[in-house]
Scaffold this active site. Sequence first.
Site, PDB file in Angstrom:
ATOM      1  N   HIS A   1      37.277  33.908  13.479  1.00 50.87           N
ATOM      2  CA  HIS A   1      38.028  34.322  12.196  1.00 50.87           C
ATOM      3  C   HIS A   1      38.945  35.140  12.324  1.00 50.87           C
ATOM      4  CE1 HIS A   1      37.546  34.153   7.805  1.00 50.87           C
ATOM      5  NE2 HIS A   1      38.162  35.397   7.908  1.00 50.87           N
ATOM      6  N   CYS A   2      40.009  35.103  12.110  1.00 47.86           N
ATOM      7  CA  CYS A   2      41.207  35.744  12.239  1.00 47.86           C
ATOM      8  C   CYS A   2      41.399  36.414  10.468  1.00 47.86           C
ATOM      9  CB  CYS A   2      42.435  35.183  12.688  1.00 47.86           C
ATOM     10  SG  CYS A   2      43.824  36.034  12.819  1.00 47.86           S
ATOM     11  N   PRO A   3      41.573  37.711  10.318  1.00 51.55           N
ATOM     12  CA  PRO A   3      41.850  38.272   9.058  1.00 51.55           C
ATOM     13  C   PRO A   3      43.378  38.224   8.809  1.00 51.55           C
ATOM     14  CG  PRO A   3      40.989  40.187  10.872  1.00 51.55           C
ATOM     15  CD  PRO A   3      40.919  38.769  11.211  1.00 51.55           C
TER      16      PRO A   3
ATOM     17  N   ASN B   1      41.541  33.095   7.734  1.00 54.04           N
ATOM     18  CA  ASN B   1      40.854  31.974   7.883  1.00 54.04           C
ATOM     19  C   ASN B   1      40.275  31.815   9.309  1.00 54.04           C
ATOM     20  OD1 ASN B   1      40.083  29.618   7.233  1.00 54.04           O
ATOM     21  ND2 ASN B   1      42.108  28.486   7.397  1.00 54.04           N
TER      22      ASN B   1
END
Length: 299
Positions: free
Chosen positions: A156-158, A162
């Site tokens: 999960h990439c802030p 997403n």
Amino acid sequence: MMLIPTYHFRDIERKPEYLQPEKCVPPPHPSPVGAMWFIRDGCGIACAIVTWFLVLYAEFVVLFVMLIPSRDYVYSIINGIVFNLLAFLALASHCRAMLTDPGAVPKGNATKEFIESLQLKPGQVVYKCPKCCSIKPDRAHHCSVCKRCIRKMDHHCPWVNNCVGENNQKYFVLFTMYIALISLHALIMVGFHFLHCFEEDWTKCSSFSPPTTVILLILLCFEGLLFLIFTSVMFGTQVHSICTDETGIEQLKKEERRWAKKTKWMNMRAVFGHPFSLGWASPFATPDQGKADPYQYVV
């Protein structure tokens, strides 16, 4: 406290009583097909806004500090077109990575009716996620931020607010690549501009005062160097993950490989689409990955 190996939980999930389909109730208002995907996470939204702000800051410094005041019009036009094109593609890739469903498994579908509709053969088993109450396909993992199971979830990439998964990994790779390219381009232009200002009068090489010009260029240099290193590492990590067909979570957990091994070229085509074309570099081209069955079972 004695730690229980991860595979022990997977064995528990195989037991019929673990599924407990009577406890799973589908969401009252399922999302319509084709609905826009957006995660309502405060931290992720803030990081996405910061990302756009930093790109627009670089755009401001490049245009109004370096290119527009320049008396070399050919240099300004060429570099302006290249930088703006790369910045546009970077932001477009960011939007596609952020607003594309990464491969979410339908929430709450572990109902008795759905399990019966699968018509499982004797010996076939399915996994149920106890957190989102869904039938978990092979290679899917639950994301605590998205609150869903994501197929081929890498992480999960802030910065894109997403998950990076089966359906949007291409856009995330393009985002890291284009950010790295505009960072490199900005650093090169900053270097040439400093040389030009040292040779010429500082009052003539920029429409701003010399102290303001120096501060803006130093901030851009710091930003470009930082993001060039960060996104280059991320880009290399993602390409390696695609070529080996092993997600970041699978590498971290050292999960046993239960899927067929394919060539690096086949893995690249699975993410970017086939056949090979300029569409691989376009965030507007949706990869044709074929109609694969999202529910894969382990015998």
